[in-house]
Write a protein that holds these residues in place. Structure first.
Motif, PDB file in Angstrom:
ATOM      1  N   LYS A  70      33.602  22.449  40.176  1.00  0.00           N
ATOM      2  CA  LYS A  70      35.038  22.344  39.931  1.00  0.00           C
ATOM      3  C   LYS A  70      35.356  21.265  38.903  1.00  0.00           C
ATOM      4  O   LYS A  70      36.042  21.521  37.907  1.00  0.00           O
ATOM      5  CB  LYS A  70      35.773  22.025  41.250  1.00  0.00           C
ATOM      6  N   SER A  71      34.843  20.074  39.141  1.00  0.00           N
ATOM      7  CA  SER A  71      35.136  18.986  38.204  1.00  0.00           C
ATOM      8  C   SER A  71      34.574  19.295  36.827  1.00  0.00           C
ATOM      9  O   SER A  71      35.202  18.995  35.806  1.00  0.00           O
ATOM     10  CB  SER A  71      34.556  17.674  38.714  1.00  0.00           C
ATOM     11  N   THR A  72      33.414  19.892  36.785  1.00  0.00           N
ATOM     12  CA  THR A  72      32.824  20.259  35.499  1.00  0.00           C
ATOM     13  C   THR A  72      33.736  21.232  34.759  1.00  0.00           C
ATOM     14  O   THR A  72      33.929  21.112  33.548  1.00  0.00           O
ATOM     15  CB  THR A  72      31.433  20.887  35.715  1.00  0.00           C
ATOM     16  N   LEU A  74      44.737  18.782  38.221  1.00  0.00           N
ATOM     17  CA  LEU A  74      44.667  17.794  39.284  1.00  0.00           C
ATOM     18  C   LEU A  74      43.321  17.952  39.982  1.00  0.00           C
ATOM     19  O   LEU A  74      43.074  18.960  40.638  1.00  0.00           O
ATOM     20  CB  LEU A  74      45.804  18.027  40.282  1.00  0.00           C
ATOM     21  N   ASP A  75      42.456  16.976  39.813  1.00  0.00           N
ATOM     22  CA  ASP A  75      41.149  17.049  40.467  1.00  0.00           C
ATOM     23  C   ASP A  75      41.190  16.166  41.710  1.00  0.00           C
ATOM     24  O   ASP A  75      41.083  14.954  41.627  1.00  0.00           O
ATOM     25  CB  ASP A  75      40.050  16.593  39.503  1.00  0.00           C
ATOM     26  N   GLU A  76      41.389  16.776  42.839  1.00  0.00           N
ATOM     27  CA  GLU A  76      41.526  16.105  44.128  1.00  0.00           C
ATOM     28  C   GLU A  76      42.635  15.043  44.129  1.00  0.00           C
ATOM     29  O   GLU A  76      42.376  13.862  44.329  1.00  0.00           O
ATOM     30  CB  GLU A  76      40.185  15.478  44.528  1.00  0.00           C
ATOM     31  N   PRO A  77      43.871  15.484  43.917  1.00  0.00           N
ATOM     32  CA  PRO A  77      44.967  14.524  43.816  1.00  0.00           C
ATOM     33  C   PRO A  77      45.432  13.979  45.164  1.00  0.00           C
ATOM     34  O   PRO A  77      46.171  13.004  45.190  1.00  0.00           O
ATOM     35  CB  PRO A  77      46.085  15.344  43.172  1.00  0.00           C
TER      36      PRO A  77
END
Ligand SMILES: Nc1ncnc2c1ncn2[C@@H]1O[C@H](COP(=O)(O)OP(=O)(O)OP(=O)(O)O)[C@@H](O)[C@H]1O
Ligand SMILES: [Mg+2]
Lengths: 299, 322
Positions: free
Chosen positions: B58-60, B175-178
């Motif tokens: 996901k982050s990638t 939003l990456d794990e907001p």
């Protein structure tokens, strides 16, 4: 440095030319440079303001900084208490070398010293945050924690330089007077290139800061003293390999009307800006390559 | 393909070369396929959940969408721009929040960070005022503006980060794990805020999270990825259907009984007089209860809906062959 190519470059990171950049490489480059300078001033301004809120502590660090570096020069002064010349150079001449080297490294350190922090940012993954902002990352890293206290070092070197100019017996021709500022700017640019190249390495190896600091500090210390003090091989290296000789030795010798220790013609003193430009270009390519190789972190 | 798609992933791959110690001196190179051929489109104004287990990629993906990383293969397009080629040009139009670390200036007070954002993104004064006021009000930042970022708690910092990302009115928000580390109240605030931003400004939002309540409350569409592959892309409701999930009937009898045997249910657990009975999520509970009550001494009962976590867990565990 053999595999450096001078193919047209673009602003985009990590790729070849975008469609727009391909048509106007120079214009785009200029635009990015302007945007970079603007961002630099913006960020540096913010940091300066926030350090200046604590006026007293700021003044104390500046003075402390100046005193620390002044100790260097005290060493030289003490030497001259025992002898009239150092490697054939008078006190005023040595002070001229000391001052010009110090001003160059002081300027580079003031403007680009923060590039050292890149390694830490690569390791803790905060480079990502810089990459999502709409200004060049070079400006952001260089201006990060902009430290006005570094003015201390610069001021001290400038004072020594001015003092030497008063004491020197030099017939000031327009050429000599012109070479003086050219030397300062070129010297700063050469050290700036070292800072940049050192930072570029840190994209891959987060702990490469030492490599850079050994070049800048080694070069900085060496050029504070007359070249005649050093072994011929070392001077040769400073001219042809790591060109710190062009920071001040070569132009200063021409200004002082002294022969160049390697027997090179006098006009080589005027090569400083060209050498500075060349090392800056190389450093720029190194930076680009470093940024291209950046792979972020796993989290 | 419509011109509507704001974000487009076409067969995108990202392979990391990593070196691993193998033996005392030898180092082994091997590849990590973080993203392994993902394609999707997100139209303007949509709010999508991008979920999956740890290390799914996901982050990638988000890093490729922002231009931080260049894809190893395939094509990424955001607002018609290739992010890794024209990262700076795109940066002006997107907002990013990395829950794991701040994009703010660590030693500067929030107010100064916002001021820098304003000038970097050249946000017009009036807009900036309005946006800042709204963020301060809705994210409860009034007391935090003069605190250096490093002194903020995780949850406070996160709210500060979200505000910073939205000050320049981005078209897309990643939003990456907001909601990582937020308490219940802050989570609710952040969700309300995001919903409002999406509704009012039509901001396209791609949301990565491990808190599926975020997804349930915010996103009509979810994409589930696992091992770098897209294993589900569709509505939240469809997840249950595809995950052939089951509901659970928890029944209390008046005494201990052997596992019940009734058509359509399976007793999966017995604890004294209480039993857990699984039945297909699509089946109606009422006839089952009637049948049970007819044959057994029923005291109490309740129905448990399948947790979306379970559905996704099952989907990802069985995805190897997909
Ligand atoms: N910079 C990197 N270098 C090497 N491998 C990486 C790098 N970044 C990510 N990876 C690997 O790629 C895979 C996907 O990582 P990614 O961070 O995208 O997962 P994620 O879905 O965000 O997980 P999480 O939910 O834990 O945040 C992991 O196996 C990770 O180890
Ligand atoms: Mg992640």
């Amino acid at each position: 440095m053999g595999e450096v190519s001078y193919a047209p470059e673009t602003e985009a990171v990590g790729t070849d030319a975008g469609p727009y950049a391909a048509r106007w490489p120079l214009r785009d480059r200029l635009r990015e440079a302007v945007a970079g300078c603007r961002a630099y001033l913006l960020i540096a301004g913010m940091w300066s303001r926030s350090t200046l809120t604590y006026r007293v502590s700021f003044l104390m660090t500046v003075v402390g900084n100046a005193c620390m570096t002044a100790l260097d020069f005290v060493t030289i002064a003490i030497i001259f208490g025992h002898t009239r010349t150092l490697g054939g150079f008078t006190l005023a001449e040595t002070a001229f070398l000391y001052g010009s080297s110090g001003v160059a490294i002081g300027l580079a350190d003031l403007l680009l010293g923060s590039l050292d922090g890149l390694g830490r940012r690569v390791r803790d993954g905060t480079v990502d945050a810089l990459l999502v902002r709409p200004v060049p990352i070079f400006a952001q890293v260089a201006a990060d924690r902009f430290a006005l206290r570094r003015l201390g070092r610069l001021t001290q070197a400038a004072v020594v330089l001015v003092w030497s100019l008063i004491r020197l017996h030099v017939a000031w021709t327009p050429g000599r007077a012109l070479l003086l500022p050219v030397m300062a700017v070129s010297g700063a640019a050469i050290f700036g290139a070292f800072y940049t190249a050192g930072a570029a390495l840190q994209f891959r190896a987060g702990d490469a800061a030492e490599v850079q600091s050994s070049f800048t500090h080694g070069g900085g210390t060496m050029t504070q003293y007359p070249p005649t003090l050093f072994a011929r091989e070392l001077v040769r290296g400073a001219v042809f390999v790591v060109p710190v000789a062009f920071v001040n030795w070569m132009p200063a010798l021409w200004i002082l009307g002294r022969p160049e220790p390697l027997g090179l013609p006098g006009w080589t003193g005027w090569l400083s800006p060209a050498v500075a430009l060349a090392v800056c270009a190389l450093a720029g390519l190194a930076w680009r390559a470093g940024l291209r190789s950046y792979r972020s972190t796993g989290s | 393909m419509g011109t509507q798609a704001l974000i487009r992933f076409e067969d995108v791959e990202k392979v990391f070369q990593v070196r691993r110690k193998a033996g005392r001196l030898r180092r082994e190179r091997h590849e990590v396929r973080a993203v392994d051929g993902i394609s999707f489109e997100v139209p303007r104004g949509e709010m999508v959940g991008y979920i999956g287990p740890n290390g799914a990629g996901k982050s990638t993906s988000v890093k490729m969408l922002t231009g931080i990383l260049m894809p190893s293969a395939g094509r990424v397009t955001v607002a018609g721009i290739d992010p890794s080629r024209e990262r700076l040009r795109l940066a002006r139009r997107i907002g990013v929040v990395f829950g794991q670390r701040t994009t703010l200036w660590w030693d500067l007070p929030l107010r100064d960070s916002y001021e820098l954002v304003r000038r970097m993104y050249r946000v017009p004064d009036a807009r900036y005022r309005a946006n800042l006021d709204r963020c301060v009000e809705l994210l409860d930042l009034a007391d935090l503006l003069d605190v250096p970022v490093r002194q903020l708690s995780l949850g406070q910092r996160m709210r500060g980060d979200i505000a910073a990302a939205l000050l320049p009115d981005p078209e897309v928000l990643y939003l990456d794990e907001p909601t990582i580390g937020l308490d219940v109240i802050s989570k609710a605030k952040v969700r309300d805020f995001l919903r409002e931003v999406n509704a009012e400004h039509g901001t396209t939002v791609l949301l990565t999270t491990h808190d599926l309540t975020d997804i349930e409350q915010l996103c009509r569409r979810v994409m589930v990825i696992d091992h770098g592959r897209l294993v589900y892309d569709g509505g939240l409701a469809g997840l249950h259907a595809i995950g052939d999930s089951e509901r659970v009937l928890v029944v209390d009898f008046d005494r201990e009984l052997p596992p019940v045997e009734v058509d359509g249910v399976r007793s999966v657990r017995v604890e004294g007089p209480r039993q857990w009975l699984r039945f297909p999520a699509s089946a109606s509970a009422a006839p089952l209860v009637a049948r049970l009550a007819a044959r057994y001494p029923l005291v109490d009962l309740s129905v448990r809906e399948p947790a979306i976590e379970d559905v996704i867990g099952r989907m990802c565990a069985g995805s190897q062959g997909l």
